[in-house]
Design a protein around this motif. Sequence first.
Motif, short mmCIF file in Angstrom:
data_model
loop_
_atom_site.label_atom_id
_atom_site.label_comp_id
_atom_site.label_asym_id
_atom_site.label_seq_id
_atom_site.Cartn_x
_atom_site.Cartn_y
_atom_site.Cartn_z
N ALA A 112 0.83 -1.20 0.00
CA ALA A 112 0.00 0.00 0.00
C ALA A 112 0.87 1.25 0.00
O ALA A 112 0.58 2.23 -0.71
CB ALA A 112 -0.92 -0.01 1.22
N LEU A 113 1.94 1.23 0.78
CA LEU A 113 2.85 2.37 0.81
C LEU A 113 3.51 2.58 -0.55
O LEU A 113 3.64 3.70 -1.04
CB LEU A 113 3.92 2.15 1.89
CG LEU A 113 5.02 3.20 1.97
CD1 LEU A 113 4.44 4.58 2.31
CD2 LEU A 113 6.06 2.80 3.03
N ALA A 114 3.89 1.48 -1.19
CA ALA A 114 4.61 1.57 -2.47
C ALA A 114 3.70 2.02 -3.60
O ALA A 114 4.12 2.75 -4.50
CB ALA A 114 5.23 0.20 -2.81
N THR A 115 2.47 1.57 -3.59
CA THR A 115 1.59 1.80 -4.75
C THR A 115 0.52 2.86 -4.50
O THR A 115 -0.10 3.35 -5.44
CB THR A 115 0.85 0.49 -5.12
OG1 THR A 115 0.01 0.11 -4.01
CG2 THR A 115 1.84 -0.64 -5.42
N GLY A 116 0.27 3.18 -3.23
CA GLY A 116 -0.82 4.10 -2.92
C GLY A 116 -2.18 3.43 -2.99
O GLY A 116 -3.22 4.06 -2.81
N ASN A 117 -2.17 2.10 -3.24
CA ASN A 117 -3.43 1.36 -3.35
C ASN A 117 -3.72 0.66 -2.02
O ASN A 117 -3.05 -0.30 -1.66
CB ASN A 117 -3.33 0.33 -4.48
CG ASN A 117 -4.59 -0.51 -4.59
OD1 ASN A 117 -5.60 -0.21 -3.96
ND2 ASN A 117 -4.52 -1.57 -5.38
N TYR A 118 -4.72 1.15 -1.31
CA TYR A 118 -5.05 0.61 0.00
C TYR A 118 -6.20 -0.40 -0.06
O TYR A 118 -6.69 -0.86 0.95
CB TYR A 118 -5.40 1.74 0.98
CG TYR A 118 -4.17 2.53 1.37
CD1 TYR A 118 -3.55 2.32 2.59
CD2 TYR A 118 -3.61 3.45 0.50
CE1 TYR A 118 -2.41 3.01 2.94
CE2 TYR A 118 -2.46 4.16 0.84
CZ TYR A 118 -1.87 3.93 2.06
OH TYR A 118 -0.74 4.62 2.40
N GLN A 119 -6.62 -0.72 -1.26
CA GLN A 119 -7.64 -1.75 -1.48
C GLN A 119 -8.89 -1.53 -0.63
O GLN A 119 -9.39 -2.43 0.01
CB GLN A 119 -7.06 -3.14 -1.21
CG GLN A 119 -5.94 -3.47 -2.18
CD GLN A 119 -5.35 -4.85 -1.93
OE1 GLN A 119 -5.22 -5.27 -0.79
NE2 GLN A 119 -4.98 -5.53 -2.98
N VAL A 120 -9.36 -0.29 -0.63
CA VAL A 120 -10.63 0.00 0.05
C VAL A 120 -11.65 0.47 -0.98
O VAL A 120 -11.30 0.81 -2.11
CB VAL A 120 -10.47 1.09 1.14
CG1 VAL A 120 -9.69 0.55 2.31
CG2 VAL A 120 -9.81 2.33 0.57
#
Length: 244
Positions: A112-120
């Motif tokens: 999530a930190l690397a991609t900015g994708n927190y899957q919410v």
Amino acid sequence: MTYRKLIKGFDAFKRDFFGKEVNADYQKLVEEGQRPETLVIACSDSRIDPALLTYSDLGQFFAIRNVAALVPPYGEKDNLHGVSAAIEYAVRALGVKHIVVLGHAGCGGINALATGNYQVEPNTEFEFIEKWLDIARHAKERIDAEMPDADQAYKISTLEQAAVIVSLHNLLSFPWIKSRCDDNVLKIHGWCFDMQQGELYEYQPDRGIFDTVDVTGQDKALLTAQNGLDFFIKNKACCASDAA
Ligand SMILES: [Zn+2]
């Protein structure tokens, strides 16, 4: 059913483990108190169990688990510091001789930190996770700057390891950890576990890389200011094909 499995598991513990002669060590720990020599700081990920990975017995290590196995820097005392409080207890009350930071490949927090994708869900924001991951954000920014052409998987795997380095350095920002390391009564170690390969990598401070653990080798993981994040990223940037 999963919750009921926990309840049934306790029933089995009570029946097969608790109070059994063969588990006298457990009773001794209960009566005499814990004296673990190691603090392990691991990810909360349900697939990462430091006791299983190290085949450890009860009482062998004190454990902290959180998102991405991060250690915050030594900070303001008027905030709530669950991780720092547990570190303080392990070091100052229990007198552990080793601290292991155990990161891992495939870490959702680091991803999530690397991609900015927190899957919410869209329009849903986490309240605490992003701020928590800020602990290692400067490592992500350094990786993006130093290896702009590397593919995303390599950057993520580098960040998984770099975050461990950040945590090692943050440990040294606690004055009572730094002084114990300087006196050689406390050693801190960085590990990264690859659950797909079943390999454990250990940070090698003299070479600035993570390498497979040497089960017969000497303990050499005393960190100094000369072999931190800069040293690690420089070495990773030099050999961009050896992703662990
Ligand atoms: Zn994780």
